[in-house]
Design a protein around this motif. Structure first.
Motif, mmCIF file in Angstrom:
data_model
loop_
_atom_site.group_PDB
_atom_site.id
_atom_site.type_symbol
_atom_site.label_atom_id
_atom_site.label_comp_id
_atom_site.label_asym_id
_atom_site.label_seq_id
_atom_site.Cartn_x
_atom_site.Cartn_y
_atom_site.Cartn_z
ATOM 1 N N SER A 249 50.911 2.412 -30.242
ATOM 2 C CA SER A 249 51.885 1.957 -29.254
ATOM 3 C C SER A 249 52.821 0.914 -29.858
ATOM 4 C CB SER A 249 51.153 1.376 -28.042
ATOM 5 O OG SER A 249 52.071 0.865 -27.102
ATOM 6 N N ALA A 250 52.245 -0.020 -30.622
ATOM 7 C CA ALA A 250 53.077 -1.036 -31.265
ATOM 8 C C ALA A 250 54.034 -0.386 -32.263
ATOM 9 C CB ALA A 250 52.200 -2.073 -31.959
ATOM 10 N N ARG A 252 55.203 2.683 -32.107
ATOM 11 C CA ARG A 252 56.257 3.378 -31.338
ATOM 12 C C ARG A 252 57.301 2.391 -30.828
ATOM 13 N NH1 ARG A 252 51.851 6.565 -29.458
ATOM 14 N NH2 ARG A 252 51.630 5.171 -27.664
ATOM 15 N N ASP A 253 56.836 1.228 -30.333
ATOM 16 C CA ASP A 253 57.789 0.229 -29.824
ATOM 17 C C ASP A 253 58.706 -0.254 -30.950
ATOM 18 O OD1 ASP A 253 56.582 0.525 -27.390
ATOM 19 O OD2 ASP A 253 55.340 -1.298 -27.561
ATOM 20 N N THR A 254 58.126 -0.506 -32.125
ATOM 21 C CA THR A 254 58.946 -0.962 -33.249
ATOM 22 C C THR A 254 59.942 0.117 -33.666
ATOM 23 O OG1 THR A 254 57.096 -2.312 -34.010
ATOM 24 C CG2 THR A 254 58.842 -1.857 -35.594
ATOM 25 N N GLU A 257 62.751 0.203 -31.262
ATOM 26 C CA GLU A 257 63.708 -0.878 -31.460
ATOM 27 C C GLU A 257 64.622 -0.580 -32.647
ATOM 28 O OE1 GLU A 257 61.435 -4.379 -31.885
ATOM 29 O OE2 GLU A 257 60.732 -4.438 -29.796
#
Length: 431
Positions: A249-250, A252-254, A257
């Motif tokens: 998840s982290a 994917r978020d990065t 961004e």
């Protein structure tokens, strides 16, 4: 003379732990009633006594005292002849005191003790214990030590097989034991063994011990492996159920961004391209009208600082390559200029390309004379370009310069110890 003495037996023999006695006759040869003190001097005095120690004698009479010798049965009294003296002291005539001498032959005896420390050993493949030889005799003993086991199930090894033990001393020997057969699992096995110590003229002294042999695999090993397996299963479960989804998840978020930033940059470039295309289309329409004999209205000139027209001039581009040495001073900025910029001309910059291929760390500045226009962190880019709708203008006398503060150079081969970022400029020269 105050007294005369005679010793009944001057050569005595005694075995330690027993006693022997003799008598001494004392004659008062003086003219007065006198008292005589009798004692024993020499090495035998510690284990002898006089009975009675005092004699009261009339002139011309005699008395008798008994000397008793009782050496202890320990190593403090060595075997052999021990001389002694019998001292008779007169109270009335001290100058008339006398001493008679004799000797006691102390017989030898043998007392050898053997002990195992510990008597019971626990091991899996080998064990070790101490063999204590205590010589309580009154003479040195030359001994032979042998180890055996009735089952012939052990390998026994002593560090000494023959030695001499001084009287009153103890000697420690090292005995190593190793079972001939070993087993992985099963009940414990008990192996008896014996130490025999022999010396001349006596029966061997022995000490018995037991070696308890245990299985090679410890009993706690299987439960420990089960616990480790349970912990491994729990760790794998935790990874797939909690940690891995969180990391994904982290990530994917990065990634989202980064994609959003790239999309914004692409949108800016697309907007710039659209504006350029619109301007080109307007210029094409104007040219077409001019070809048809229609003169379009002239747009107002685009001016920069000092009223300079930045929309006209000759296209021009150049590149500034820096070569700054590494420094620990954050305020040190060596300056670099490009070649080929004509003097007395106005320089209009519309595009800037920053390049840091070696991955240097530090700070890069773009200056107009001594004024800082732009500042970049070298570690924030490798290759990036900028297009300015409002151009950067450098009138005559205000030189375009690039300054670099080099903190950590990149790692090319061979290492130079310098930062070498570069800046490429595109624009126009007018005036």
């Amino acid at each position: 003379m105050g007294a005369t003495t005679s010793l009944a037996g001057s050569e005595l023999a005694v075995t330690p732990g027993e006693m022997v006695s003799t008598t001494v006759r004392v004659n008062n040869s003086g003219q007065l009633v006198d008292q005589f003190a009798v004692d024993i001097v020499g090495d035998a005095a510690a284990w002898s006594r006089v009975e009675p120690p005092l004699l009261n004698l009339l002139p011309g009479t005699e008395g008798e005292v008994t000397l008793v010798f009782a050496p202890p049965r320990d190593g403090t009294v060595p075997a052999g002849s021990v001389p002694f003296g019998v001292r008779v002291q007169s109270r009335e005539d001290p100058a008339g005191s006398m001493v008679v001498e004799g000797a006691v032959e102390v017989g030898p005896y043998t007392d050898l003790r053997v002990e195992l420390v510990p008597r019971t050993l626990n091991c899996r493949s080998r064990g070790r214990c101490a063999v204590v030889l205590d010589n309580a005799s009154n003479h040195p003993l030359a001994v032979e030590v042998a180890a055996s086991d009735p089952e012939d199930a052990l390998r026994l090894r002593l560090n000494y097989a023959t030695l001499t033990v001084e009287p009153g001393r103890a000697v420690f020997l090292r005995l190593r034991l190793k079972p001939k057969d070993r087993f992985l699992r099963g009940p414990e096995r008990r192996h008896p063994f014996r130490i025999a110590v022999s010396t001349d003229g006596t029966a061997p002294a022995t000490a018995d011990g037991t070696l308890v042999q245990h299985q090679l695999i410890p009993k706690w090993l299987l439960p420990a492996l089960l616990v480790l397996l349970a912990l491994a299963i729990a760790a794998v479960t935790l990874w797939f159920t909690v940690l891995k989804p969180t990391i994904q998840s982290a990530a994917r978020d990065t990634a989202a961004e980064v994609v959003a930033a790239e999309q914004a940059k692409l949108a800016d470039k697309a907007d710039t391209a659209v504006r350029k295309a619109a301007a080109a289309e307007e210029r094409a329409v104007a040219a077409e009208k001019k070809a048809d004999g229609v003169v379009p209205s002239t747009p107002p000139p685009v001016t920069g600082p000092g009223g300079v027209d930045v929309s006209r001039g000759q296209a021009f581009d150049f590149r500034v390559v820096t070569d700054a040495a590494a420094t620990g001073d954050p305020g040190q900025f060596p300056k670099f200029t490009g070649d080929g910029v004509p003097d007395g001309k106005t320089l209009v910059i519309t595009d800037v390309v920053l390049q840091n291929p070696r991955g240097d760390s530090g700070t890069l500045r773009i200056l107009r004379g001594e004024k800082v226009l732009l500042e970049f962190g070298l570690s924030n880019f490798r290759d990036v370009d900028y297009h300015y709708l409002e151009p950067l203008t450098f009138p005559p006398g205000e030189e375009l310069r690039v300054a670099v503060n080099c903190q950590v150079p990149g790692a090319p081969e061979p290492a130079t110890g310098k930062c070498r970022p570069s800046v490429s400029f595109s624009g126009r020269i007018s005036g």
